[in-house]
Design a protein around this motif. Structure first.
Motif, PDB file in Angstrom:
ATOM      1  N   ASP A   1       0.826  -1.216   0.000  1.00 16.05           N
ATOM      2  CA  ASP A   1       0.000   0.000   0.000  1.00 16.05           C
ATOM      3  C   ASP A   1       0.856   1.261   0.000  1.00 16.05           C
ATOM      4  O   ASP A   1       0.402   2.326  -0.435  1.00 16.05           O
ATOM      5  CB  ASP A   1      -0.926   0.024   1.217  1.00 16.05           C
ATOM      6  CG  ASP A   1      -2.107  -0.919   1.054  1.00 16.05           C
ATOM      7  OD1 ASP A   1      -2.336  -1.371  -0.078  1.00 16.05           O
ATOM      8  OD2 ASP A   1      -2.790  -1.203   2.059  1.00 16.05           O
ATOM      9  N   ASN A   2       2.087   1.160   0.477  1.00 13.36           N
ATOM     10  CA  ASN A   2       2.967   2.322   0.510  1.00 13.36           C
ATOM     11  C   ASN A   2       3.468   2.711  -0.878  1.00 13.36           C
ATOM     12  O   ASN A   2       4.146   3.733  -1.016  1.00 13.36           O
ATOM     13  CB  ASN A   2       4.150   2.040   1.434  1.00 13.36           C
ATOM     14  CG  ASN A   2       3.727   1.899   2.879  1.00 13.36           C
ATOM     15  OD1 ASN A   2       3.516   2.880   3.569  1.00 13.36           O
ATOM     16  ND2 ASN A   2       3.581   0.645   3.331  1.00 13.36           N
TER      17      ASN A   2
ATOM     18  N   PHE B   1      -0.528   8.265  -8.092  1.00 14.65           N
ATOM     19  CA  PHE B   1       0.129   7.279  -8.946  1.00 14.65           C
ATOM     20  C   PHE B   1       0.510   6.073  -8.097  1.00 14.65           C
ATOM     21  O   PHE B   1       0.620   6.160  -6.867  1.00 14.65           O
ATOM     22  CB  PHE B   1       1.354   7.857  -9.664  1.00 14.65           C
ATOM     23  CG  PHE B   1       2.405   8.428  -8.753  1.00 14.65           C
ATOM     24  CD1 PHE B   1       3.431   7.628  -8.266  1.00 14.65           C
ATOM     25  CD2 PHE B   1       2.387   9.765  -8.407  1.00 14.65           C
ATOM     26  CE1 PHE B   1       4.418   8.152  -7.436  1.00 14.65           C
ATOM     27  CE2 PHE B   1       3.372  10.302  -7.595  1.00 14.65           C
ATOM     28  CZ  PHE B   1       4.382   9.505  -7.103  1.00 14.65           C
ATOM     29  N   THR B   2       0.714   4.940  -8.758  1.00 12.72           N
ATOM     30  CA  THR B   2       1.109   3.689  -8.097  1.00 12.72           C
ATOM     31  C   THR B   2       2.364   3.152  -8.765  1.00 12.72           C
ATOM     32  O   THR B   2       2.434   3.064 -10.004  1.00 12.72           O
ATOM     33  CB  THR B   2      -0.019   2.648  -8.178  1.00 12.72           C
ATOM     34  OG1 THR B   2      -1.173   3.153  -7.495  1.00 12.72           O
ATOM     35  CG2 THR B   2       0.405   1.339  -7.529  1.00 12.72           C
ATOM     36  N   LEU B   3       3.337   2.796  -7.942  1.00 12.52           N
ATOM     37  CA  LEU B   3       4.598   2.262  -8.484  1.00 12.52           C
ATOM     38  C   LEU B   3       4.354   0.897  -9.148  1.00 12.52           C
ATOM     39  O   LEU B   3       3.572   0.082  -8.645  1.00 12.52           O
ATOM     40  CB  LEU B   3       5.635   2.127  -7.382  1.00 12.52           C
ATOM     41  CG  LEU B   3       6.448   3.376  -6.985  1.00 12.52           C
ATOM     42  CD1 LEU B   3       7.338   3.832  -8.114  1.00 12.52           C
ATOM     43  CD2 LEU B   3       5.562   4.495  -6.518  1.00 12.52           C
ATOM     44  N   PRO B   4       5.044   0.598 -10.260  1.00 10.57           N
ATOM     45  CA  PRO B   4       4.829  -0.665 -10.981  1.00 10.57           C
ATOM     46  C   PRO B   4       5.726  -1.805 -10.487  1.00 10.57           C
ATOM     47  O   PRO B   4       6.693  -1.589  -9.759  1.00 10.57           O
ATOM     48  CB  PRO B   4       5.193  -0.282 -12.419  1.00 10.57           C
ATOM     49  CG  PRO B   4       6.290   0.734 -12.241  1.00 10.57           C
ATOM     50  CD  PRO B   4       5.928   1.515 -10.987  1.00 10.57           C
ATOM     51  N   ASN B   5       5.366  -3.015 -10.919  1.00 11.01           N
ATOM     52  CA  ASN B   5       6.229  -4.195 -10.789  1.00 11.01           C
ATOM     53  C   ASN B   5       6.704  -4.424  -9.353  1.00 11.01           C
ATOM     54  O   ASN B   5       7.896  -4.588  -9.086  1.00 11.01           O
ATOM     55  CB  ASN B   5       7.434  -4.073 -11.734  1.00 11.01           C
ATOM     56  CG  ASN B   5       8.136  -5.405 -11.946  1.00 11.01           C
ATOM     57  OD1 ASN B   5       7.538  -6.468 -11.754  1.00 11.01           O
ATOM     58  ND2 ASN B   5       9.401  -5.355 -12.316  1.00 11.01           N
ATOM     59  N   LEU B   6       5.756  -4.466  -8.434  1.00  8.61           N
ATOM     60  CA  LEU B   6       6.098  -4.628  -7.022  1.00  8.61           C
ATOM     61  C   LEU B   6       6.338  -6.091  -6.680  1.00  8.61           C
ATOM     62  O   LEU B   6       5.617  -6.984  -7.131  1.00  8.61           O
ATOM     63  CB  LEU B   6       4.967  -4.081  -6.143  1.00  8.61           C
ATOM     64  CG  LEU B   6       4.586  -2.611  -6.344  1.00  8.61           C
ATOM     65  CD1 LEU B   6       3.419  -2.242  -5.436  1.00  8.61           C
ATOM     66  CD2 LEU B   6       5.780  -1.701  -6.102  1.00  8.61           C
TER      67      LEU B   6
END
Length: 654
Positions: free
Chosen positions: A82-83, A139-144
């Motif tokens: 979620d971070n 925005f959401t960071l990719p490829n987590l």
């Protein structure tokens, strides 16, 4: 064998060390950041901020306020993902607004011993309206993946110098290093406040000459301060606290004075003397407070003609309380006037309590308004006036030398009581003749629960008898709000507190919704789970004050705020035929005190020939406990819960 163990430990040590080897000195991502497996200082952490930096300054060309932010976060496991959902709040007014530029965000993973970056695309950055004052950029960071390290940076451009960018050192996840740099031209003077219990690890200060130059040759020097903290624990919310914003470690800025290059000076932070003068003529509070009302148009003759001062004030309060409905709005400023409230019989907090104030004043009472910040709104600043800190208004009245605080928005309050939401330390008493002042609004009335069970163990092993209880203060308010809207539902909840319990002849002995206490009496009947057994186990706590310990943290860095002091008393008596039954075991008595007479637990259990008797008294003598009392309160509550859940009488048939 010994040699093998030594070699194994030597081999293991570097691996364990590598698990904690974070690069917390820079924004750059290193392999050790990705390879690290956890955080030993907080084994429950799902993510940690390895490094973050903020820097605010006035742009020398555009003269706007710019804040550059960089942040590097380790995602330890999936619960920490979620971070990677980032939201940037951008303030706006009618004709000006903040904007964000230069958003860069990447996810860093290790593949074949190398760092591989996955960058966010511009199309994956979204903007949306939030409310009248903010828009959001998301925005959401990719490829987590578990173990990923994310980095992001951006610049906020703001035309609002009165809203110098504050900085949160503390958040819901731990941080290894957090730094903020302020660069403020001498034209702007701010009150800077460090909030919270965390200490700065570093603070440096310097002056930069001519950091800001104007076209006319005028210039300003800048004060540059760098604040840093290390090893900042996560802020975990727990019961019995006001809003977390009272305790989160952070920097806040309040614009005090602006000095123009032409020599003009504008003060933004005023004294309370200045504010008092403005309130006298202010449209939404000052003028409303001075408006006269016609008592004959508002009140029944029996209230107007009442000669006893206290009874008359109580009647006025009850009339306003029952005839005007709070719309749920907390604001102290509103476009709705007293005239509108009288017409519609519905309004916000300030309009209802200003009407109460005005009616009391018209009836020749010594009444004054009190500004409050509610528990969820945060502590008001006491060093200098910040009117936006307040979101609530109540009325103070003095009758025969006694001071009463009144709030007519709640129809379950008795005269002189204010809602629990208002118990936030201090209020600001507005006195337009003598000047405003801070006053203590801690409740003077006692809050308690008294519970008495007088029961009989019948020869058929059923138990029957009478229970009486009396609640006062805030416990009475809670009981009234639970009972009066739906008495049947209230009784069902009582029965569900204890297995196999039936309630009959329930009655309320107190006077009504605004009574200072809540008294009830009812008959009960209950059965053992296995009534034919020779050995019967009985937990005497038909009602429990605390079912679980509310204090579960290893340590707590903020106060324990109950809002009010309270006393709990429970007595239990069980009569029985001593020719049919005998008591083989009864609970062990116990006494426990909180240091410095801040609380007391007394538990006693006794067995006699034909009855058993038990009582517990819990006294929390303070409304507010500093955080150093947390271990004692935790142990105290552990004992309370253990006694209620595990105290058993072993009864044997003869």
């Amino acid at each position: 064998m010994k040699l093998n163990i030594v070699l194994f430990l030597l081999f293991l040590s570097p691996i364990c060390f590598a698990q904690e080897s974070y690069n917390s000195e820079t924004f750059d991502v290193k392999l050790e950041d990705i390879r690290a497996r956890g955080f030993s200082k907080d084994s429950s952490a799902n993510a940690i901020v390895i490094y973050e930096q903020g820097s605010s300054y006035v742009d020398p060309n555009d003269y706007d306020l710019r804040t550059e932010i960089k942040r590097k976060i380790k995602l330890i496991n999936k619960e920490g993902f979620d971070n990677a959902n980032i939201t940037i709040y951008l303030y706006k007014s009618k004709d000006s607004w903040e904007k964000v530029e230069n958003i860069k965000a990447s996810t860093h993973n290790e593949i074949a011993g190398k760092i591989v970056k996955s960058q966010i695309l511009q199309k994956d950055i979204f903007t949306e309206d939030y409310d009248a004052h903010y828009t959001l950029t998301k925005f959401t960071l990719p490829n987590l993946k578990e173990g990923s390290v994310i980095t992001y940076s951006y610049t906020i451009i703001s035309p609002f110098m009165f809203k110098y960018h504050g900085w949160n050192f503390q958040s819901h996840i731990p941080k290894i290093y957090s730094e903020y740099k302020e660069n403020i031209p001498g034209n702007w003077l701010y009150n800077v406040k460090l909030v919270g219990e965390q200490k700065l690890a570093n603070h440096t200060s310097e002056i930069k000459k001519k950091c800001l130059e104007m076209g006319n040759g005028a210039s300003a020097d800048c004060g540059i301060n760098i604040y840093a903290m290390r090893d900042i624990p996560a802020f975990i919310e727990e019961d019995y606290m006001t809003t977390k914003n009272n305790y989160l470690a952070r920097l806040e800025y309040e614009l005090k004075t602006f000095r123009g290059m032409d020599g003009t000076i504008k003060d933004y932070t005023k004294t309370w003397k200045d504010v008092d003068k403005e309130f006298k003529t202010e449209k939404e509070i000052g003028r409303q407070l001075r408006k006269s009302v016609n008592l004959e148009d508002l009140l029944p003759p029996e209230i107007i003609n009442e000669t006893n001062a206290l009874k008359k004030a109580q009647a006025i309060y009850t009339y306003i309380q029952n005839n005007y409905t709070w719309n749920g709005d907390y604001r102290i400023f509103t476009d709705a006037s007293i005239k509108d409230l009288i017409k519609t019989h519905s309004g916000n907090v300030s309009s209802i309590n200003i009407l109460l104030h005005n009616v009391l004043k018209e009836a020749k009472f010594d009444a004054k308004p009190v500004l409050i910040s509610t528990r969820n709104n945060g502590f008001p600043t006491t060093i200098y006036p910040v009117i936006s800190d307040f979101n609530y208004l109540i009325t103070q009245v003095i009758i025969n030398g006694e001071t009463y605080f009144l709030d007519a928005t709640d129809r379950f309050l008795s005269f002189g009581g204010i809602p629990f939401r208002c118990l936030n330390g201090q209020g600001r008493l507005l006195d337009f003749k003598n000047g405003s002042q801070w006053i203590d609004i801690t409740p003077k009335t006692s809050t308690s629960i008294q519970y008495a069970a007088d029961l009989t163990l019948n020869n058929d092993t059923s138990i029957s008898g009478t229970i009486k209880s009396r609640n006062t203060g805030y416990k009475a308010i809670n009981s009234k709000k639970n009972y009066y809207p739906n008495p049947n539902s209230y009784i069902d909840k009582l029965e569900n507190q204890y297995p196999n319990l039936e309630i009959e002849n329930h009655s309320i002995l107190s006077e009504g919704k605004t009574s200072e206490d809540f008294i009830e009496s009812y008959n009960v009947k209950l059965e053992f789970d296995n009534p034919e057994a020779k050995n019967l186990y009985l937990n005497p706590f038909i009602s429990k004050f605390f079912t679980t310990n509310p204090f579960k943290l290893q340590e707590r860095s903020y106060p324990i705020d109950f809002g009010y002091s309270a006393t709990y008393f429970y007595s239990f008596k069980l009569n029985f035929d001593n020719t049919k039954f005998q008591i083989l075991e009864n609970p062990e008595s116990k006494t426990l005190a909180i240091p410095n007479n801040k609380g007391l637990l007394i538990f006693s259990s006794q067995t006699f020939d034909n009855h058993i008797q038990l009582f517990i008294r819990i006294n929390l003598s303070e409304s507010l406990y500093p955080e150093e009392y947390y271990p004692y309160l935790k142990e105290f509550m552990n004992s309370v819960v253990h006694i209620q859940n595990n105290s058993l009488f072993l009864i044997q048939r003869k």
